[in-house]
Design a protein around this motif. Structure first.
Motif, short mmCIF file in Angstrom:
data_model
loop_
_atom_site.label_atom_id
_atom_site.label_comp_id
_atom_site.label_asym_id
_atom_site.label_seq_id
_atom_site.Cartn_x
_atom_site.Cartn_y
_atom_site.Cartn_z
N GLY A 100 -31.20 -5.88 61.23
CA GLY A 100 -32.05 -6.91 60.65
C GLY A 100 -32.72 -7.80 61.67
O GLY A 100 -33.59 -8.59 61.34
N GLY A 101 -32.34 -7.67 62.93
CA GLY A 101 -32.92 -8.51 63.97
C GLY A 101 -34.20 -7.92 64.52
O GLY A 101 -34.83 -7.07 63.93
N THR A 102 -34.57 -8.37 65.67
CA THR A 102 -35.78 -7.89 66.32
C THR A 102 -35.42 -7.13 67.58
O THR A 102 -34.31 -7.22 68.09
CB THR A 102 -36.71 -9.04 66.70
OG1 THR A 102 -36.02 -9.90 67.61
CG2 THR A 102 -37.12 -9.84 65.48
N GLY A 103 -36.36 -6.39 68.08
CA GLY A 103 -36.15 -5.69 69.33
C GLY A 103 -35.55 -4.32 69.16
O GLY A 103 -35.72 -3.67 68.14
N VAL A 104 -34.81 -3.91 70.18
CA VAL A 104 -34.30 -2.55 70.25
C VAL A 104 -32.78 -2.59 70.22
O VAL A 104 -32.15 -3.43 70.84
CB VAL A 104 -34.78 -1.87 71.56
CG1 VAL A 104 -34.16 -0.52 71.75
CG2 VAL A 104 -36.30 -1.77 71.56
N GLY A 105 -32.18 -1.66 69.50
CA GLY A 105 -30.72 -1.54 69.48
C GLY A 105 -30.32 -0.09 69.57
O GLY A 105 -30.97 0.78 68.98
N GLU A 106 -29.28 0.19 70.35
CA GLU A 106 -28.77 1.56 70.49
C GLU A 106 -27.34 1.60 70.00
O GLU A 106 -26.60 0.63 70.11
CB GLU A 106 -28.80 2.00 71.95
CG GLU A 106 -30.18 2.10 72.54
CD GLU A 106 -30.16 2.48 74.01
OE1 GLU A 106 -29.11 2.89 74.51
OE2 GLU A 106 -31.21 2.35 74.65
N GLN A 107 -26.93 2.75 69.49
CA GLN A 107 -25.55 2.91 69.06
C GLN A 107 -25.21 4.40 68.97
O GLN A 107 -26.09 5.25 69.04
CB GLN A 107 -25.32 2.27 67.71
CG GLN A 107 -26.02 2.96 66.58
CD GLN A 107 -25.54 2.52 65.21
OE1 GLN A 107 -25.64 3.27 64.28
NE2 GLN A 107 -25.02 1.33 65.08
N SER A 108 -23.93 4.66 68.81
CA SER A 108 -23.46 6.01 68.50
C SER A 108 -23.24 6.10 67.00
O SER A 108 -22.88 5.11 66.37
CB SER A 108 -22.13 6.30 69.21
OG SER A 108 -22.32 6.33 70.58
#
Length: 158
Positions: A100-108
Motif C-alpha cells: 500500500g505504500g510507495t516505491g519499490v518492494g522486493e520479497q520472496s
C-alpha cells in the motif's frame, strides 16, 4: 547432538496419524521472469510441476518457492496465488501481499497446499496463477527472475 543421515531409527509401538510419502516430483530450475504485470490474472506457465499420481486415493502436497517478487509503484500487490491442474483451480489463497505504500518492494514468495486429491493417474501439469491488484496508474509486479530460480515440488502421500 547431531544426527547422522546414515543412522537407522526403530520405532516401537504404533504411530497414528502418520502419512507415508509415495512419490516426489520436483521442478527446481525455473528461471523465467514475468515482468511488469498489471492488474488481472496471469498464468505463470513455467512455474509448474508435471506429476503422474500413483493413485487417486493418495493425497498431494505442493511446495512453491519464488525467491524474487518485485512490487513497483503504489497500491499494488498479489491478491491471490492459485494452483491449477490444467482444467481447474485446485488450491487458491496460497499467497497474499499488498504493497500500500510507495516505491519499490522486493520479497520472496513461499506457499504450500496439502490434502489435494489427484484427478487421475495421468501426467498432470500443476501450474501457478497469480492475481495482481492495481487500482490505477502504472504500478506493476514482477514475479520470478533468471538469477533466482523458482521451484515447485509435489509430494504424493498416503
Amino acid at each position: 547432538e547431531s544426527i547422522n543421515l546414515a543412522d537407522t531409527f526403530a520405532f516401537t509401538g504404533t504411530v497414528t496419524g502418520a502419512s507415508v510419502i509415495k512419490k516426489i516430483t520436483v521442478n527446481d530450475g525455473v528461471t523465467t521472469g514475468y515482468t511488469g504485470l498489471g492488474a488481472g490474472e496471469t498464468t505463470l506457465t513455467d512455474i509448474k510441476v508435471i506429476h503422474t499420481a500413483l493413485s487417486t486415493s493418495n493425497k498431494l502436497g505442493f511446495f512453491i518457492s519464488i525467491p524474487y517478487v518485485l512490487f513497483s509503484g503504489t497500491n499494488v500487490g498479489i491478491t491471490n496465488l492459485k494452483l491449477n491442474n490444467g482444467s481447474s483451480d485446485i488450491a487458491t489463497g496460497l499467497h497474499y501481499n499488498y504493497n500500500g505504500g510507495t516505491g519499490v518492494g522486493e520479497q520472496s514468495l513461499n506457499a504450500m497446499a496439502f490434502n489435494i486429491t489427484p484427478a487421475n493417474t495421468n501426467a498432470l501439469t500443476y501450474t501457478c496463477k497469480a492475481n495482481v491488484y492495481r487500482p490505477s496508474g502504472s504500478s506493476t509486479v514482477t514475479i520470478g527472475d533468471s538469477n533466482y530460480p523458482s521451484k515447485v515440488i509435489c509430494v504424493e502421500y498416503a
